[in-house]
Design an enzyme around this catalytic site. Structure first.
Site, PDB file in Angstrom:
ATOM      1  CB  CYS A  42      -0.909   0.001   1.230  1.00 53.47           C
ATOM      2  SG  CYS A  42      -1.778   1.567   1.447  1.00 53.47           S
ATOM      3  CG  HIS A  45      -4.176   3.829   3.617  1.00 53.46           C
ATOM      4  ND1 HIS A  45      -3.158   3.162   4.264  1.00 53.46           N
ATOM      5  CD2 HIS A  45      -4.635   4.755   4.500  1.00 53.46           C
ATOM      6  CE1 HIS A  45      -3.019   3.657   5.492  1.00 53.46           C
ATOM      7  NE2 HIS A  45      -3.900   4.634   5.656  1.00 53.46           N
ATOM      8  CG  HIS A  82      -6.813   9.149   0.218  1.00 51.57           C
ATOM      9  ND1 HIS A  82      -6.899   7.820  -0.151  1.00 51.57           N
ATOM     10  CD2 HIS A  82      -7.111   9.865  -0.891  1.00 51.57           C
ATOM     11  CE1 HIS A  82      -7.223   7.741  -1.423  1.00 51.57           C
ATOM     12  NE2 HIS A  82      -7.367   8.968  -1.909  1.00 51.57           N
ATOM     13  CG  HIS A 103      -8.623  14.121  -2.035  1.00 52.42           C
ATOM     14  ND1 HIS A 103      -7.583  14.215  -2.935  1.00 52.42           N
ATOM     15  CD2 HIS A 103      -9.114  12.862  -2.148  1.00 52.42           C
ATOM     16  CE1 HIS A 103      -7.450  13.057  -3.576  1.00 52.42           C
ATOM     17  NE2 HIS A 103      -8.366  12.213  -3.116  1.00 52.42           N
ATOM     18  CG  ASN A 115     -12.396  10.680  -4.779  1.00 49.24           C
ATOM     19  OD1 ASN A 115     -13.446  11.317  -4.850  1.00 49.24           O
ATOM     20  ND2 ASN A 115     -11.233  11.189  -5.138  1.00 49.24           N
ATOM     21  CB  CYS A 117       0.961   1.254   4.394  1.00 49.82           C
ATOM     22  SG  CYS A 117      -0.663   0.872   5.090  1.00 49.82           S
ATOM     23  CG  HIS A 177      -4.379  -0.683   4.883  1.00 51.47           C
ATOM     24  ND1 HIS A 177      -3.813  -0.009   3.814  1.00 51.47           N
ATOM     25  CD2 HIS A 177      -5.329  -1.497   4.367  1.00 51.47           C
ATOM     26  CE1 HIS A 177      -4.404  -0.412   2.695  1.00 51.47           C
ATOM     27  NE2 HIS A 177      -5.322  -1.325   3.003  1.00 51.47           N
TER      28      HIS A 177
END
Ligand code: AMP
Ligand code: ZN
Length: 114
Positions: free
Chosen positions: A4, A98, A100, A102, A87, A7, A46
């Site tokens: 990943c 993983h 996230h 934005h 997303n 990660c 994760h």
């Protein structure tokens, strides 16, 4: 989760410009910024997508969102405005699995998104 990308950024095997980190959350500049401020806020743990969240993740998701707002403030985009986006999966454009958040700001952002 060695394959990943995020990660690997969290473990410093891959370089990124880290703008914040603590025991649970890391934030770094997006490598392909879509606005003058474009930061990705991620949990150290994760979690592949929002579809994988459990009740146990409520706290970390809250921390990620609150941290994005604090980073927006530190980047002086709080008052003018900023956008936060997760997303999820292919049709939404998720490319790194993983989760996230934005954080986009520093310019006028149009709505609806494309
Ligand atoms: P998403 O398409 O929502 O999965 O977002 C993934 C984001 O990760 C994109 O905005 C990419 O520009 C960004 N990204 C990909 N590789 C890196 C990297 N090595 N460092 C920082 N951001 C990255
Ligand atoms: Zn990961």
């Amino acid at each position: 989760m060695p394959q990943c990308l995020f990660c690997s950024i969290i473990s410093r095997e891959v370089n990124a410009t880290i703008v914040y980190e603590d025991d649970r959350v890391v934030a770094f500049n997006d490598i392909n910024p879509q606005a003058p401020t474009h930061v990705l806020v991620v949990p150290r743990r994760h979690i592949a997508t929002l579809n994988d969240l459990t009740e146990e993740d409520d706290q970390i998701v809250g921390e990620v969102v609150r941290r994005a707002a604090l980073i927006a403030k530190s980047k002086s985009v709080s008052a003018s405005g900023f956008r936060t986006v997760f997303n999820t999966n292919r049709e939404a454009g998720q490319t790194v699995f993983h989760i996230h958040l934005h954080l986009l700001g520093g310019r006028t952002l149009h709505w609806p998104p494309g």
